[in-house]
Design a protein around this motif. Structure first.
Motif, PDB file in Angstrom:
ATOM      1  N   PRO A 131      25.817 -30.601  17.114  1.00 44.41           N
ATOM      2  CA  PRO A 131      24.731 -29.337  17.493  1.00 44.41           C
ATOM      3  C   PRO A 131      24.824 -28.776  15.850  1.00 44.41           C
ATOM      4  CG  PRO A 131      26.190 -28.995  18.962  1.00 44.41           C
ATOM      5  CD  PRO A 131      26.824 -29.977  18.311  1.00 44.41           C
ATOM      6  N   ILE A 132      23.661 -28.360  15.280  1.00 40.96           N
ATOM      7  CA  ILE A 132      23.175 -27.492  14.174  1.00 40.96           C
ATOM      8  C   ILE A 132      22.613 -26.412  14.500  1.00 40.96           C
ATOM      9  CG2 ILE A 132      22.041 -27.744  11.777  1.00 40.96           C
ATOM     10  CD1 ILE A 132      22.136 -30.623  11.964  1.00 40.96           C
ATOM     11  N   ILE A 133      23.021 -25.333  14.269  1.00 39.88           N
ATOM     12  CA  ILE A 133      22.400 -23.839  14.307  1.00 39.88           C
ATOM     13  C   ILE A 133      22.156 -23.093  13.118  1.00 39.88           C
ATOM     14  CG2 ILE A 133      22.474 -21.837  15.809  1.00 39.88           C
ATOM     15  CD1 ILE A 133      22.752 -24.181  17.571  1.00 39.88           C
ATOM     16  N   LEU A 134      21.055 -22.918  12.916  1.00 35.24           N
ATOM     17  CA  LEU A 134      20.521 -21.786  11.649  1.00 35.24           C
ATOM     18  C   LEU A 134      20.610 -20.446  12.215  1.00 35.24           C
ATOM     19  CD1 LEU A 134      18.023 -23.906  10.110  1.00 35.24           C
ATOM     20  CD2 LEU A 134      20.229 -24.522   9.883  1.00 35.24           C
ATOM     21  N   LEU A 135      21.511 -19.648  11.642  1.00 34.17           N
ATOM     22  CA  LEU A 135      21.501 -18.284  12.104  1.00 34.17           C
ATOM     23  C   LEU A 135      20.363 -17.652  11.132  1.00 34.17           C
ATOM     24  CD1 LEU A 135      22.537 -15.841  13.878  1.00 34.17           C
ATOM     25  CD2 LEU A 135      24.620 -15.941  12.713  1.00 34.17           C
ATOM     26  N   ASP A 136      19.353 -17.203  11.683  1.00 31.84           N
ATOM     27  CA  ASP A 136      18.575 -16.495  10.584  1.00 31.84           C
ATOM     28  C   ASP A 136      18.494 -15.045  10.788  1.00 31.84           C
ATOM     29  OD1 ASP A 136      16.301 -15.949   9.329  1.00 31.84           O
ATOM     30  OD2 ASP A 136      14.805 -16.494  10.852  1.00 31.84           O
ATOM     31  N   ASP A 145      11.613 -24.006   8.188  1.00 29.22           N
ATOM     32  CA  ASP A 145      10.667 -24.546   9.182  1.00 29.22           C
ATOM     33  C   ASP A 145       9.418 -25.113   8.447  1.00 29.22           C
ATOM     34  OD1 ASP A 145      12.147 -24.752  11.601  1.00 29.22           O
ATOM     35  OD2 ASP A 145      11.295 -22.897  12.329  1.00 29.22           O
ATOM     36  N   GLY A 146       8.934 -24.174   7.457  1.00 25.95           N
ATOM     37  CA  GLY A 146       7.669 -24.568   6.723  1.00 25.95           C
ATOM     38  C   GLY A 146       7.913 -25.910   5.952  1.00 25.95           C
ATOM     39  N   LYS A 149       8.003 -28.871   8.278  1.00 24.17           N
ATOM     40  CA  LYS A 149       6.526 -29.113   8.821  1.00 24.17           C
ATOM     41  C   LYS A 149       5.680 -29.878   7.811  1.00 24.17           C
ATOM     42  CE  LYS A 149       6.260 -25.319  11.892  1.00 24.17           C
ATOM     43  NZ  LYS A 149       5.901 -23.972  12.293  1.00 24.17           N
ATOM     44  N   THR A 150       5.792 -29.293   6.311  1.00 27.36           N
ATOM     45  CA  THR A 150       5.166 -30.051   5.215  1.00 27.36           C
ATOM     46  C   THR A 150       5.764 -31.488   5.254  1.00 27.36           C
ATOM     47  OG1 THR A 150       4.859 -27.931   4.094  1.00 27.36           O
ATOM     48  CG2 THR A 150       4.723 -30.059   2.809  1.00 27.36           C
ATOM     49  N   THR A 151       6.987 -31.954   5.208  1.00 31.07           N
ATOM     50  CA  THR A 151       7.327 -33.336   5.338  1.00 31.07           C
ATOM     51  C   THR A 151       7.019 -34.202   6.409  1.00 31.07           C
ATOM     52  OG1 THR A 151       9.387 -32.923   6.684  1.00 31.07           O
ATOM     53  CG2 THR A 151       9.465 -32.740   4.008  1.00 31.07           C
ATOM     54  N   VAL A 152       6.685 -33.501   7.650  1.00 27.61           N
ATOM     55  CA  VAL A 152       5.871 -34.330   8.718  1.00 27.61           C
ATOM     56  C   VAL A 152       4.608 -34.479   8.581  1.00 27.61           C
ATOM     57  CG1 VAL A 152       5.223 -33.814  11.243  1.00 27.61           C
ATOM     58  CG2 VAL A 152       7.634 -33.062  10.539  1.00 27.61           C
ATOM     59  N   LEU A 164      16.301 -31.499  16.014  1.00 29.07           N
ATOM     60  CA  LEU A 164      17.570 -31.700  15.668  1.00 29.07           C
ATOM     61  C   LEU A 164      18.529 -30.424  15.418  1.00 29.07           C
ATOM     62  CD1 LEU A 164      17.001 -34.758  13.264  1.00 29.07           C
ATOM     63  CD2 LEU A 164      17.598 -34.756  15.567  1.00 29.07           C
ATOM     64  N   TYR A 165      17.730 -29.437  15.362  1.00 26.36           N
ATOM     65  CA  TYR A 165      18.666 -28.014  15.001  1.00 26.36           C
ATOM     66  C   TYR A 165      17.937 -27.166  15.573  1.00 26.36           C
ATOM     67  CZ  TYR A 165      14.523 -27.230  11.950  1.00 26.36           C
ATOM     68  OH  TYR A 165      13.204 -26.787  11.656  1.00 26.36           O
ATOM     69  N   LYS A 166      18.625 -25.909  15.848  1.00 26.23           N
ATOM     70  CA  LYS A 166      17.884 -24.929  16.615  1.00 26.23           C
ATOM     71  C   LYS A 166      18.009 -23.442  15.687  1.00 26.23           C
ATOM     72  CE  LYS A 166      19.268 -26.142  21.240  1.00 26.23           C
ATOM     73  NZ  LYS A 166      20.114 -25.872  22.410  1.00 26.23           N
ATOM     74  N   ILE A 167      17.076 -22.572  15.752  1.00 25.36           N
ATOM     75  CA  ILE A 167      17.252 -21.318  15.086  1.00 25.36           C
ATOM     76  C   ILE A 167      17.676 -20.178  15.863  1.00 25.36           C
ATOM     77  CG2 ILE A 167      16.263 -19.789  13.449  1.00 25.36           C
ATOM     78  CD1 ILE A 167      14.702 -21.891  12.272  1.00 25.36           C
ATOM     79  N   VAL A 168      18.676 -19.332  15.636  1.00 28.19           N
ATOM     80  CA  VAL A 168      18.761 -18.247  16.502  1.00 28.19           C
ATOM     81  C   VAL A 168      18.917 -17.062  15.545  1.00 28.19           C
ATOM     82  CG1 VAL A 168      20.235 -19.530  18.254  1.00 28.19           C
ATOM     83  CG2 VAL A 168      21.610 -18.505  16.270  1.00 28.19           C
TER      84      VAL A 168
END
Length: 179
Positions: A131-136, A145-146, A149-152, A164-168
């Protein structure tokens, strides 16, 4: 998933707002209370020192991994359960990744971003499934995230990257996000 160790990537600087250090310290406390080993970059300054101190002050086990050339610059933490001195930055990241069952990423500079993209890339390639969690904190990860999204949008990354990751937004949400 049985999480016995969490690798925290974060800055060796405190950042521009007190909430960064306070949140890092709180995360360390939570990791310690759940009897999870903290693995991190080994420094005593900035967010690194805050997360380690939060864990240590609450009976936690803390393993720091620091390259020899940064022992003085990042002030290798003197009170850790274990401080592992390695030869270079590559060995540091490799050791931290190998010791971790999960990753939590706090704000930081270019080094933290490098670590974040590396573990995300490894997960995307199937090298690990941790798991990968980004603590915002203070909307620090908003632009992350932006950029993804640009790479997508331009066809360089699969839309599945977001899975693949979550932001909390709170240290209290980290452990539930790991499950």
């Amino acid at each position: 998933m049985n999480i016995k160790s969490i690798c925290v990537f974060c800055g060796s600087s405190p950042g521009s707002k007190s909430t960064f250090e306070l949140t890092a310290r709180e995360l360390g406390l939570i990791i310690a209370l759940y009897k999870i080993n903290l693995v991190y970059g080994g420094g005593q300054n900035g967010l690194m020192g805050a997360v380690a101190d939060g864990a240590l002050e609450n009976g936690g086990k803390v393993t720091g991994i620091i390259p020899q050339h940064l022992v003085e610059r990042e002030k290798g933490h003197k009170r850790l359960t274990e401080l592992v001195v390695v030869g270079n930055m590559y060995e540091r990241k490799r050791t931290m990744i190998d010791l971790a069952d999960a990753f939590v990423v706090l704000p930081g500079g270019v080094g933290t971003l490098d670590e974040t993209f590396e573990i995300l890339t490894y997960k995307q390639l199937g090298i690990h499934n941790k798991p990968i969690i980004l603590l915002d904190i203070e909307n620090y990860w908003k632009n992350f995230d932006g950029i993804l999204k640009t790479t997508v949008k331009f066809g360089f990354t699969s839309p599945n990257i977001k899975k693949l990751y979550k932001i909390v937004f709170s240290p209290n949400d980290v452990l539930s996000a790991l499950n």
